[in-house]
Design an enzyme around this catalytic site. Sequence first.
Site, PDB file in Angstrom:
ATOM      1  N   GLY A 117       8.241  -1.656   3.079  1.00 21.61           N
ATOM      2  CA  GLY A 117       6.936  -1.098   2.705  1.00 21.61           C
ATOM      3  C   GLY A 117       6.518   0.137   3.470  1.00 21.61           C
ATOM      4  N   SER A 177      14.965   3.446  11.243  1.00 16.55           N
ATOM      5  CA  SER A 177      15.175   3.545  12.702  1.00 16.55           C
ATOM      6  C   SER A 177      15.623   2.200  13.280  1.00 16.55           C
ATOM      7  CB  SER A 177      13.934   4.096  13.414  1.00 16.55           C
ATOM      8  OG  SER A 177      12.727   3.507  13.003  1.00 16.55           O
TER       9      SER A 177
HETATM   10  P1  ADP Z   1      10.472   1.294   2.453  1.00 12.99           P
HETATM   11  O1  ADP Z   1       9.844   2.657   2.544  1.00 12.99           O
HETATM   12  O2  ADP Z   1      10.219   0.448   3.667  1.00 12.99           O
HETATM   13  O3  ADP Z   1      11.914   1.323   2.051  1.00 12.99           O
HETATM   14  P2  ADP Z   1       8.939   1.065   0.049  1.00 12.99           P
HETATM   15  O4  ADP Z   1       7.537   1.358   0.469  1.00 12.99           O
HETATM   16  O5  ADP Z   1       9.721   2.156  -0.622  1.00 12.99           O
HETATM   17  O6  ADP Z   1       9.730   0.486   1.303  1.00 12.99           O
HETATM   18  O7  ADP Z   1       8.964  -0.206  -0.914  1.00 12.99           O
HETATM   19  C1  ADP Z   1       8.208  -1.363  -0.659  1.00 12.99           C
HETATM   20  C2  ADP Z   1       7.958  -2.101  -1.976  1.00 12.99           C
HETATM   21  O8  ADP Z   1       7.228  -3.282  -1.690  1.00 12.99           O
HETATM   22  C3  ADP Z   1       7.144  -1.274  -2.951  1.00 12.99           C
HETATM   23  O9  ADP Z   1       7.625  -1.526  -4.232  1.00 12.99           O
HETATM   24  C4  ADP Z   1       5.732  -1.860  -2.758  1.00 12.99           C
HETATM   25  O10 ADP Z   1       4.938  -1.722  -3.915  1.00 12.99           O
HETATM   26  C5  ADP Z   1       6.026  -3.330  -2.460  1.00 12.99           C
HETATM   27  N1  ADP Z   1       4.983  -4.027  -1.670  1.00 12.99           N
HETATM   28  C6  ADP Z   1       4.450  -5.206  -2.000  1.00 12.99           C
HETATM   29  N2  ADP Z   1       3.527  -5.592  -1.109  1.00 12.99           N
HETATM   30  C7  ADP Z   1       3.459  -4.624  -0.179  1.00 12.99           C
HETATM   31  C8  ADP Z   1       2.682  -4.443   1.006  1.00 12.99           C
HETATM   32  N3  ADP Z   1       1.772  -5.351   1.406  1.00 12.99           N
HETATM   33  N4  ADP Z   1       2.905  -3.333   1.753  1.00 12.99           N
HETATM   34  C9  ADP Z   1       3.832  -2.425   1.358  1.00 12.99           C
HETATM   35  N5  ADP Z   1       4.584  -2.529   0.251  1.00 12.99           N
HETATM   36  C10 ADP Z   1       4.413  -3.627  -0.520  1.00 12.99           C
END
Ligand code: ADP
Length: 174
Positions: free
Chosen positions: A17, A85
């Site tokens: 996330g 990281s």
């Molecule tokens: P990362 O950048 O860590 O690889 P992303 O932000 O690209 O992760 O992806 C996280 C996924 O999880 C997204 O599809 C987002 O909508 C979903 N998600 C569900 N709940 C949450 C939350 N509480 N916080 C952040 N992302 C969330």
Amino acid sequence: MKRNGFCIWLTGLSGAGKTTISKKLIERFKEERFIEAMDGDEIRKGLSRDLGFSKKDRNEHNRRVIFCTKLLVRNGVIVNVALISPYRETRAFAKTEIPNMMEVFVKAPLDVCIERDPKGLYEKALAGEIKQFTGIDDPYEEPLEPDLIVETHKETVDESVDKIIAKAKELGYL
Ligand code: ADP
């Protein structure tokens, strides 16, 4: 007017996330502060486009981000780093280099990240099409003493963002 810069360093597995939280943080601050994102996936398309995923390359990728972040923070910018990281040593180095850095562990269990698979990368990694994928066939060293943990499988994005802002205030960065 001169303002204090600081760095919100989001570390965690792919799909935990980081990018989602970073985008929300930028929305919250963009009217009142200079704020910049250092998103690992984006930086790999530009500044780090020559690098792969070996330990050496990951460290070099992180080193470049640390260098740029330091320049911005010392000029009053809020920098939102969203990088897997995976190595404790690299994050500890970041803390020594970047003024006012808070380390935020964006935590979600691996099976939740695999289930979300926002970029379809876990599917490829599990099929062996991508090698050295963090959490599958490459290590992730969880922070032992992060400034904050946000648990994205239990919190909404807004709750995580609120916790980060509260912690930045508590640390005296805001
Ligand atoms: P990362 O950048 O860590 O690889 P992303 O932000 O690209 O992760 O992806 C996280 C996924 O999880 C997204 O599809 C987002 O909508 C979903 N998600 C569900 N709940 C949450 C939350 N509480 N916080 C952040 N992302 C969330």
